[in-house]
Design an enzyme around this catalytic site. Structure first.
Site, PDB file in Angstrom:
ATOM      1  N   GLY A 148      26.231  29.116 -28.870  1.00  0.00           N
ATOM      2  CA  GLY A 148      24.910  29.675 -28.646  1.00  0.00           C
ATOM      3  C   GLY A 148      23.868  28.580 -28.514  1.00  0.00           C
ATOM      4  O   GLY A 148      24.076  27.440 -28.943  1.00  0.00           O
ATOM      5  N   CYS A 149      22.732  28.924 -27.934  1.00  0.00           N
ATOM      6  CA  CYS A 149      21.693  27.920 -27.672  1.00  0.00           C
ATOM      7  C   CYS A 149      21.100  27.375 -28.969  1.00  0.00           C
ATOM      8  O   CYS A 149      20.993  26.153 -29.151  1.00  0.00           O
ATOM      9  CB  CYS A 149      20.624  28.491 -26.755  1.00  0.00           C
ATOM     10  N   PHE A 150      20.704  28.265 -29.885  1.00  0.00           N
ATOM     11  CA  PHE A 150      20.182  27.805 -31.169  1.00  0.00           C
ATOM     12  C   PHE A 150      21.244  27.013 -31.934  1.00  0.00           C
ATOM     13  O   PHE A 150      20.952  25.975 -32.538  1.00  0.00           O
ATOM     14  CB  PHE A 150      19.730  28.984 -32.029  1.00  0.00           C
TER      15      PHE A 150
END
Length: 345
Positions: A148-150
């Site tokens: 995921g990006c985070f």
């Protein structure tokens, strides 16, 4: 090498198209959509005009297998879990941008995603695709779960500290802020322009689905790591993530030691840029690139380390890292097709 993209009309999908169309070794064999089958991609996104001509196709695994070797899944959670076993069964390699294969424990996935998990056999086969920390496993993988990006921005910031064992295992606090494209293409009240413009919103407090993903990876490097405190915010920019990480050290340290720790951890990683002591990055400085920029500080008064990490959520946080992983799978240099300078303005 021929590739296919399923979910080609979402934000992750069109970023994959942009990057793959310029890649010297990969070429797009087919684009697939659920809702716009039969449409030319240039009718959906006119900015591709005179660049590529592809009609969006239905998802036919047998036809995809005839044309491609790697399939990128830019599909929502739940969809990838259904498609992936069929793609693997015909010998295709799969890079999945959804969260369906990031968690090894199906119970934890179901707890956080509120849906049924993928089959356990497929979950076991998946390799978590944090490129800088999983290279050797990615090389041999048939299924890569793109982070995921985070989680990408947070893990790149915290893992050198966790691996070294110098921080208190229960002291990790992560404050994360993202541009609106991270919420996806489907509009909501929270992402509506009048709601977010000139505003800042916190969301999914203590409930964000990237929390277990981060904790799972931290536990691989230190089994004593405790649950993290993690908050996420939407900010009024289209793309970009800034993570500010706080952790308490077990003993007194010098900032020079921490700076050296990070420089050595990423000296073989072309996409990680460590700022000079006392300097900190902003999302604008990595926009449109696959870079992750970091700055490190140490507060002698509190004994806490602060790490600021920025990425472009559509690049290093999604499509860019997916192609970095595809490069590793294909035995190519990681940087091929990803050497874009940041777009500052």
């Amino acid at each position: 090498m021929k590739v296919a993209i399923i979910g080609a009309t979402g934000y992750g999908g069109i970023e994959l198209i942009r990057l793959l169309e310029q890649h010297p070794y990969f070429s797009i064999a087919s684009l697939h959509s659920f809702s716009q089958v039969g449409e030319c991609i240039t009718n959906v996104y006119p900015h591709f005009q005179n660049v590529l001509v592809h009609t969006l196709q239905e998802i036919d695994v047998e036809e995809i297998e005839k044309e491609a070797e790697i399939v990128f899944l830019a599909t929502p959670a739940g969809v990838s879990a259904e498609l992936t076993p069929k793609l693997l069964a015909v010998g295709l390699k799969v890079i999945d941008l959804s969260g369906d294969f990031r968690m090894k424990d199906p119970f934890i996935y179901e707890q956080w995603y509120k849906r049924a998990a993928a089959k356990e056999g497929v979950l076991r086969e998946a390799v978590y695709g944090l490129s800088e920390w999983k290279r050797s496993e990615i090389q041999k993988a048939n299924l890569i779960a793109n982070p995921g990006c985070f989680a990408t921005a947070a893990l790149l910031a915290i893992l050198p500290l966790v691996r070294s064992g110098i921080i208190e295992e229960d002291s990790i606090i992560i404050d994360a802020k993202s541009g609106v494209s991270g919420a996806g293409k489907t509009p909501t009240t929270m992402t509506h322009f009048p709601e977010l413009y000139d505003n800042l919103r916190i969301y999914k407090v203590n409930e964000h689905q990237h929390i277990p993903e981060i904790e799972q990876m931290l536990a691989e490097w230190n089994r004593e790591t405790k649950p993290i405190t993690f908050s996420t915010h939407l900010i009024p920019i289209s793309r970009g993530i800034m993570v500010t990480l706080y952790a308490k050290v077990k003993r007194e340290m010098e900032i020079e030691q921490l700076q050296q720790l990070y420089e050595e951890a990423y000296e073989q990683s072309a996409f990680i840029r460590i700022r000079m002591q006392g300097e900190f990055p902003s999302p604008k400085e990595v926009r449109g690139s696959n870079y992750c920029d970091m700055g490190i500080a140490y507060d002698e008064r509190t004994g806490r380390v602060t790490v600021v990490s920025v990425i472009d959520n559509m690049m290093k946080g999604a499509a860019g890292q997916a192609i970095q992983n595809a490069n590793i799978v294909a035995g190519l240099e990681e940087t091929i097709g990803l050497q874009h300078m940041p777009l500052y303005l």
